[in-house]
Design an enzyme around this catalytic site. Sequence first.
Site, PDB file in Angstrom:
ATOM      1  N   PRO A 110       0.827  -1.213   0.000  1.00  0.00           N
ATOM      2  CA  PRO A 110       0.000   0.000   0.000  1.00  0.00           C
ATOM      3  C   PRO A 110       0.860   1.261   0.000  1.00  0.00           C
ATOM      4  O   PRO A 110       1.871   1.335   0.708  1.00  0.00           O
ATOM      5  CB  PRO A 110      -0.817  -0.119   1.290  1.00  0.00           C
ATOM      6  CG  PRO A 110      -0.084  -1.107   2.141  1.00  0.00           C
ATOM      7  CD  PRO A 110       0.622  -2.025   1.207  1.00  0.00           C
ATOM      8  N   GLY A 112       0.276   5.269   0.368  1.00  0.00           N
ATOM      9  CA  GLY A 112      -0.599   6.399   0.646  1.00  0.00           C
ATOM     10  C   GLY A 112      -0.233   7.626  -0.172  1.00  0.00           C
ATOM     11  O   GLY A 112       0.945   7.943  -0.342  1.00  0.00           O
ATOM     12  N   GLN A 159      -6.263  -2.027   2.154  1.00  0.00           N
ATOM     13  CA  GLN A 159      -5.601  -1.850   3.445  1.00  0.00           C
ATOM     14  C   GLN A 159      -6.253  -0.705   4.213  1.00  0.00           C
ATOM     15  O   GLN A 159      -6.467   0.380   3.667  1.00  0.00           O
ATOM     16  CB  GLN A 159      -4.115  -1.558   3.241  1.00  0.00           C
ATOM     17  CG  GLN A 159      -3.347  -1.216   4.500  1.00  0.00           C
ATOM     18  CD  GLN A 159      -3.159   0.282   4.682  1.00  0.00           C
ATOM     19  OE1 GLN A 159      -3.244   1.049   3.730  1.00  0.00           O
ATOM     20  NE2 GLN A 159      -2.940   0.706   5.904  1.00  0.00           N
ATOM     21  N   ARG A 196       8.246  12.487  11.081  1.00  0.00           N
ATOM     22  CA  ARG A 196       8.850  12.597   9.754  1.00  0.00           C
ATOM     23  C   ARG A 196       9.425  13.998   9.546  1.00  0.00           C
ATOM     24  O   ARG A 196       8.839  14.854   8.876  1.00  0.00           O
ATOM     25  CB  ARG A 196       7.803  12.234   8.692  1.00  0.00           C
ATOM     26  CG  ARG A 196       7.297  10.809   8.890  1.00  0.00           C
ATOM     27  CD  ARG A 196       6.214  10.406   7.922  1.00  0.00           C
ATOM     28  NE  ARG A 196       5.695   9.079   8.282  1.00  0.00           N
ATOM     29  CZ  ARG A 196       4.707   8.462   7.646  1.00  0.00           C
ATOM     30  NH1 ARG A 196       4.124   9.042   6.599  1.00  0.00           N
ATOM     31  NH2 ARG A 196       4.291   7.284   8.046  1.00  0.00           N
ATOM     32  N   HIS A 309       6.857  -0.617   8.363  1.00  0.00           N
ATOM     33  CA  HIS A 309       6.300   0.499   7.580  1.00  0.00           C
ATOM     34  C   HIS A 309       7.378   1.159   6.722  1.00  0.00           C
ATOM     35  O   HIS A 309       7.365   2.369   6.491  1.00  0.00           O
ATOM     36  CB  HIS A 309       5.659   1.522   8.514  1.00  0.00           C
ATOM     37  CG  HIS A 309       4.429   2.173   7.948  1.00  0.00           C
ATOM     38  ND1 HIS A 309       3.159   1.767   8.289  1.00  0.00           N
ATOM     39  CD2 HIS A 309       4.255   3.190   7.071  1.00  0.00           C
ATOM     40  CE1 HIS A 309       2.265   2.513   7.667  1.00  0.00           C
ATOM     41  NE2 HIS A 309       2.910   3.376   6.903  1.00  0.00           N
ATOM     42  N   ASP A 339       7.492  -7.253   4.123  1.00  0.00           N
ATOM     43  CA  ASP A 339       7.927  -6.141   3.278  1.00  0.00           C
ATOM     44  C   ASP A 339       9.025  -5.385   4.016  1.00  0.00           C
ATOM     45  O   ASP A 339       9.547  -5.852   5.018  1.00  0.00           O
ATOM     46  CB  ASP A 339       6.751  -5.245   2.872  1.00  0.00           C
ATOM     47  CG  ASP A 339       6.180  -4.400   4.011  1.00  0.00           C
ATOM     48  OD1 ASP A 339       6.826  -4.248   5.079  1.00  0.00           O
ATOM     49  OD2 ASP A 339       5.064  -3.865   3.838  1.00  0.00           O
TER      50      ASP A 339
END
Length: 411
Positions: A110, A112, A159, A196, A309, A339
């Site tokens: 996925p 975003g 998701q 972030r 993530h 992943d």
Amino acid sequence: MTTPANTSSLPTTAASESAAVSSPVAKKLPRQFRDLLALDDFERHARRRLPNMIYQYVAGGVETGQGIAGNFDAYQRYKFIPRMFRDVSGRDQSVNLFGHRYQHPFGVAPLGGASFVAYQADIALARAARSMNVPMILSASSLVKLEDVHAANPDAWFQAYLAGDQPRIDRLVDRVEAAGYQTLVVTGDTPMLGNREHNTRSGFSMPIKITPKVAFESAMNPRWLLGTVAQTFLRHGAPHFENTDAERGPPMMSSKVRNTNARDKLCWKNVEAIRKKWRGNLVIKGLMSPQDAFIARDLGADAVILSNHGGRQLDHTIPPLFTLAEIAAAKGDMKVIIDSGIRRGTDVMKAMALGADFVFLGRPFLYATVVAGQAGVEHAMGILRDEIDRDLALLGVRTPGELDDTYLRTL
């Protein structure tokens, strides 16, 4: 006893090897693809086409970036012990997952906000995945309606980022089911967004704020400004967060923010309730701990996706590759997928040797969409497919399922 391979069909001279490299197939590649030999090449090309703030949004991690670095380093720790003099003809990299025979052991993670990075990226990714017969997971943070993505690829997965509010969860699950999705992915690693800092430094924000810096960078990247932003507004109107809840979310560029409250209340009792309600395949994503994976197994999850993530949430998390073997050893009937940090066919082989049933990649396929839309993604998938085929032969196996930890050693 292993039967020796038929060596009569193998190239025996430098000339024959050179002929293979310069085959007509290679010459048919579009000019724009001839410098795209590995997945990392797509990032280099995409970076030149994107404003820095958009590139940093995709490429960045959190804080010191050790989550991202650790993911890549984990795959470097393992080295192969290939086996020789085995008949490796008739190689088959297809994998059965949830009753579907996928052609390759990888899919699209996925992503975003993908359609603000490349025009209608979610649709391009969905169509490429359908063409290549691999799974694609649509992000809840997408800017394209989940119904439209399902129309483009009826085998796509959805998701969800969920709040710990069961009525809200139930309404979204009902919408996903009504759209025809068969696989629901519930992500557990986002009780709040990670720190972030790269977004603040680059000028990226959510919602997007048109500052002088943002305006200048956008103007200096006309292919993105006109090809993605302008085309989106002209053809589809202002992009919205379409799938965070059952109801449409706010415009991406408005002063309103998407509804992310109460995500810190999401807990296992919500997962249990989803399992009772959802009749399709249930996948739990964002796990690193074996204990969490086994809770998911005991609650009836059909699969878990081990993931940090992509290094975008908690810095210094353990690479999921390091807990993969322990989880796979006690998975029962549950599938174990991974992943974060996969970039090469050799990475896929290492994960599968440690017990993974399947893998997902995100950023490389989004970069491929920036470079050439659906065709770019299919080319990226073709590169990974060919690497895996080559790696199977060189390791001495015909299928990924033949791999186990006897093919690996750690430094």
